[in-house]
Design an enzyme around this catalytic site. Structure first.
Site, PDB file in Angstrom:
ATOM      1  CB  SER A 146     114.136  69.466  95.920  1.00  0.00           C
ATOM      2  OG  SER A 146     113.557  69.966  94.912  1.00  0.00           O
ATOM      3  CE1 TYR A 159     113.735  66.662  93.160  1.00  0.00           C
ATOM      4  CE2 TYR A 159     114.904  65.243  91.813  1.00  0.00           C
ATOM      5  CZ  TYR A 159     114.393  65.875  93.036  1.00  0.00           C
ATOM      6  OH  TYR A 159     116.260  66.372  93.221  1.00  0.00           O
TER       7      TYR A 159
HETATM    8  C1  GCO Z   1     114.641  69.813  88.090  1.00  0.00           C
HETATM    9  C2  GCO Z   1     116.040  69.546  89.049  1.00  0.00           C
HETATM   10  C3  GCO Z   1     115.964  69.786  90.386  1.00  0.00           C
HETATM   11  C4  GCO Z   1     116.305  70.474  90.895  1.00  0.00           C
HETATM   12  C5  GCO Z   1     116.371  70.294  92.723  1.00  0.00           C
HETATM   13  C6  GCO Z   1     115.984  71.806  93.169  1.00  0.00           C
HETATM   14  O1  GCO Z   1     114.731  69.706  86.738  1.00  0.00           O
HETATM   15  O2  GCO Z   1     113.974  71.057  88.635  1.00  0.00           O
HETATM   16  O3  GCO Z   1     116.379  68.711  88.524  1.00  0.00           O
HETATM   17  O4  GCO Z   1     115.218  68.798  90.384  1.00  0.00           O
HETATM   18  O5  GCO Z   1     117.917  69.487  90.881  1.00  0.00           O
HETATM   19  O6  GCO Z   1     115.477  69.015  93.391  1.00  0.00           O
HETATM   20  O7  GCO Z   1     115.544  71.550  94.817  1.00  0.00           O
END
Ligand code: GCO
Length: 255
Positions: A146, A159
């Protein structure tokens, strides 16, 4: 004269989380390049539905519904592949979830769930795939990272941490498995038009921010990951290892 460098004929690709979103687009793209597909999701019904749709379009599709966070289910799935004579030549560790909440409010259970789904799963499935790829002396592993593999965004820290870990796991797999003929690389999607991002896409302020912050001035489409996925799944990347390819409209390259 077609260029066989990107031809995936004769190869079988397992894409985790491939009943929808980025995983579904990547699976279809690898199928278009000639690969046989193994679809995965937690829901048997969702895997059956996605497989039926692809089969109706002429793709060769196997179904593998299992929970990517369960070591028991992952190992049992690979034992079923072995019993069926199904060799996973290409593994795309795509399965992932998002959880948006400030760290000070975050429950440990939510932290753990994101880390387990987005990072530990890639270890569990990568380990089982590599155990078999090493024997065959070849294999392709693609981990889906990501933008947050490189930069943190407030409220999506679990994440971010998981995706940062995906980047280093990619390098770690390269460090240990390249000598066995396995190429492990990652793809870092930018802000893509997916279900996971629906709340962001519908938020006028966030939508405006993405378009202003991205040199391409737009969100990415899931199918725009296919080129990088085919490249990293094919002979064209036989001397590429431990790399992240960011498909982000240029976002990571500018302030
Ligand atoms: C967020 C998004 C990001 C994108 C992606 C960016 O909440 O900022 O979900 O995480 O999905 O991962 O690369």
């Amino acid at each position: 004269m077609t260029n066989s460098l990107f031809d995936l004929s004769g190869r079988t690709a397992l894409v985790t989380g491939s009943t929808r979103g980025l995983g579904q687009a990547i699976a279809k793209g690898l199928g278009n390049a000639g690969a046989h597909l193994v679809l995965n999701g937690r829901s048997v019904a969702a895997v059956e539905t996605a497989a039926a749709a692809l089969r109706s379009d002429g793709y060769t599709v196997h179904e593998a519904a299992f929970d990517v966070t369960s070591e028991t289910e992952v190992m049992a799935a690979f034992e079923r592949f072995d019993a069926a004579g199904l060799e996973i030549d290409i593994l795309v560790n795509n399965a992932g979830i998002q959880h948006r909440q400030p760290l000070v409010e975050l429950a440990l259970s939510d932290w753990q769930r994101v880390i387990d789904t987005n990072l530990t799963s890639a270890f569990l499935i990568g380990r089982e795939a590599a155990r078999r790829m090493i024997v065959r002396g070849r294999g392709k592993i693609i981990n889906i990272g990501s933008l947050t593999s490189e930069l943190a965004r407030a409220t999506v820290i679990p994440y971010t941490v998981a995706k940062g870990g995906v980047k280093m796991l990619t390098k770690g797999m390269a460090a240990e498995w390249a000598r066995s003929g396995i190429q492990t690389n990652g793809i870092g999607p930018g802000y893509m038009l997916t279900d996971m991002n629906e709340a962001l896409i519908k938020d006028p302020k966030f939508d405006a921010w993405v378009k202003a912050r991205t040199p391409a001035e737009r969100w990415g489409k899931p199918e725009e990951l296919v080129g990088a996925a085919v490249f990293l799944s094919s002979a064209a990347s036989d001397y590429v290892n431990g790399q992240m390819i960011y498909v982000d409209g240029g976002m990571l390259s500018v302030l």
